[in-house]
Design a protein around this motif. Sequence first.
Motif, PDB file in Angstrom:
ATOM      1  N   ARG A 147      32.415  47.249  56.593  1.00  0.00           N
ATOM      2  CA  ARG A 147      31.610  47.704  55.459  1.00  0.00           C
ATOM      3  C   ARG A 147      32.438  48.360  54.347  1.00  0.00           C
ATOM      4  O   ARG A 147      32.236  48.040  53.166  1.00  0.00           O
ATOM      5  N   PRO A 148      33.363  49.251  54.635  1.00  0.00           N
ATOM      6  CA  PRO A 148      34.121  49.875  53.541  1.00  0.00           C
ATOM      7  C   PRO A 148      34.895  48.860  52.706  1.00  0.00           C
ATOM      8  O   PRO A 148      34.905  48.949  51.476  1.00  0.00           O
ATOM      9  N   GLU A 149      35.534  47.900  53.376  1.00  0.00           N
ATOM     10  CA  GLU A 149      36.278  46.882  52.639  1.00  0.00           C
ATOM     11  C   GLU A 149      35.328  45.990  51.845  1.00  0.00           C
ATOM     12  O   GLU A 149      35.615  45.632  50.694  1.00  0.00           O
ATOM     13  N   MET A 150      34.204  45.640  52.450  1.00  0.00           N
ATOM     14  CA  MET A 150      33.226  44.795  51.765  1.00  0.00           C
ATOM     15  C   MET A 150      32.689  45.501  50.518  1.00  0.00           C
ATOM     16  O   MET A 150      32.597  44.906  49.441  1.00  0.00           O
ATOM     17  N   ASP A 151      32.346  46.785  50.647  1.00  0.00           N
ATOM     18  CA  ASP A 151      31.823  47.545  49.502  1.00  0.00           C
ATOM     19  C   ASP A 151      32.857  47.648  48.388  1.00  0.00           C
ATOM     20  O   ASP A 151      32.526  47.556  47.195  1.00  0.00           O
ATOM     21  N   ALA A 152      34.116  47.812  48.762  1.00  0.00           N
ATOM     22  CA  ALA A 152      35.176  47.920  47.756  1.00  0.00           C
ATOM     23  C   ALA A 152      35.311  46.612  46.977  1.00  0.00           C
ATOM     24  O   ALA A 152      35.464  46.625  45.744  1.00  0.00           O
ATOM     25  N   LYS A 153      35.246  45.482  47.676  1.00  0.00           N
ATOM     26  CA  LYS A 153      35.347  44.187  47.002  1.00  0.00           C
ATOM     27  C   LYS A 153      34.137  43.934  46.109  1.00  0.00           C
ATOM     28  O   LYS A 153      34.266  43.425  44.985  1.00  0.00           O
ATOM     29  N   ARG A 157      29.484  36.671  43.829  1.00  0.00           N
ATOM     30  CA  ARG A 157      29.513  36.291  45.246  1.00  0.00           C
ATOM     31  C   ARG A 157      30.760  35.466  45.558  1.00  0.00           C
ATOM     32  O   ARG A 157      31.300  35.533  46.669  1.00  0.00           O
ATOM     33  N   SER A 158      31.222  34.692  44.555  1.00  0.00           N
ATOM     34  CA  SER A 158      32.445  33.912  44.734  1.00  0.00           C
ATOM     35  C   SER A 158      33.691  34.772  44.577  1.00  0.00           C
ATOM     36  O   SER A 158      34.668  34.607  45.303  1.00  0.00           O
ATOM     37  N   ILE A 159      33.667  35.706  43.625  1.00  0.00           N
ATOM     38  CA  ILE A 159      34.842  36.539  43.347  1.00  0.00           C
ATOM     39  C   ILE A 159      35.253  37.356  44.566  1.00  0.00           C
ATOM     40  O   ILE A 159      36.449  37.507  44.860  1.00  0.00           O
ATOM     41  N   ALA A 207      34.131  43.465  41.976  1.00  0.00           N
ATOM     42  CA  ALA A 207      33.530  42.304  41.327  1.00  0.00           C
ATOM     43  C   ALA A 207      32.426  42.731  40.369  1.00  0.00           C
ATOM     44  O   ALA A 207      32.295  42.175  39.265  1.00  0.00           O
ATOM     45  N   ALA A 208      31.638  43.724  40.773  1.00  0.00           N
ATOM     46  CA  ALA A 208      30.568  44.221  39.905  1.00  0.00           C
ATOM     47  C   ALA A 208      31.136  44.846  38.640  1.00  0.00           C
ATOM     48  O   ALA A 208      30.557  44.721  37.548  1.00  0.00           O
ATOM     49  N   LEU A 233      38.331  27.531  48.476  1.00  0.00           N
ATOM     50  CA  LEU A 233      37.759  27.388  47.145  1.00  0.00           C
ATOM     51  C   LEU A 233      36.371  28.017  47.102  1.00  0.00           C
ATOM     52  O   LEU A 233      35.677  28.074  48.116  1.00  0.00           O
ATOM     53  N   ALA A 234      35.976  28.484  45.923  1.00  0.00           N
ATOM     54  CA  ALA A 234      34.638  29.046  45.747  1.00  0.00           C
ATOM     55  C   ALA A 234      33.896  28.214  44.715  1.00  0.00           C
ATOM     56  O   ALA A 234      34.421  27.942  43.635  1.00  0.00           O
TER      57      ALA A 234
END
Length: 341
Positions: A107-113, A146-148, A117-118, A77-78
Amino acid sequence: MASIELRAVEKWYGEVQVIKGVDLAIEEGEFIIFVGPSGCGKSTLLRMIAGLEETSRGQIVIGERDATAEPPARRGLAMVFQSYALYPHMSVRDNMGFSLKAAGVKRPEMDAKVDEAARVLKLEPLLDRRPKDLSGGQRQRVAIGRSIVRDPTAFLFDEPLSNLDAALRVEMRYEIAKLHQALQSTMIYVTHDQVEAMTLADRIVVLEAGRVSQVGSPRELYERPGNLFVAQFIGSPKMNVFPADTPGLRLETTLPPEAAHFGIRPEHISLGDPGSGQIDGTVDIVEYLGADTYVIADCGAAGKLTVRTHDDAGLAPGRTCGLAFEPGRTHLFDEAGLALR
């Protein structure tokens, strides 16, 4: 996303019981809002679902899994709090991606997520800014973002708009409604603001002293309150309620013998000449709000009744009027406060 079910959930602090046997089934993708007066247990119940408060008795089932004893990190849960709790030295991008970085996401996966969200939250132009350069509404959107990025099972919101001014609250209500439409995620939201509840919720859970007083859609709770507490809690101005045997009350039909309280909402009363309608009253205060005017009339034994009208011409304090109740819009409650259908 997943369904969430509370089964006879209780919370005790020593000898004091604050959550008193709550049963509730929340469907996948549903937007549920907990409302109630201060101290009714709505935030405690949300924190129990999150795992931030221990469940004294009963079960919390997430999906098909008994999560009652699971720590918060395993529940998927978020939670979005009233406080944004952003890292001041980090950019918006780094704030939104921090939990993913801590979890070892590359990093690539984190940036994509973060980028996705942005895009959903319209934060793309702000990704390189720091929290001090953002408005209150923008900071709250970052906290939601940050939750998404964690792709949670459900979102839990604990009065997320209470720190914002009136204009930003309206803007963020719109943003959260659009977010739910876009994500179709299960959302549980706590607020004391019934405008937020009425405009956002699929269903509202009204809590009173640790118990569920009624569950239903905003329209159901407003038009068919199950008891006196819900009738007067939902709606602004609140429903007018007075004794069913009030002297001077002129009704066309005989009330059932079990009727103890009579209710009528302000917008279902019209003003006319003395002797017309169901009861007479003397105008006490006129509150002009632009699109609406609230007229508070002293109706003797019935007390002060509020009338919501669009025409306040000639309604000066001291004028005597007849108050007419719209047929089919009245509510009756028994001595225990339960609605008579």
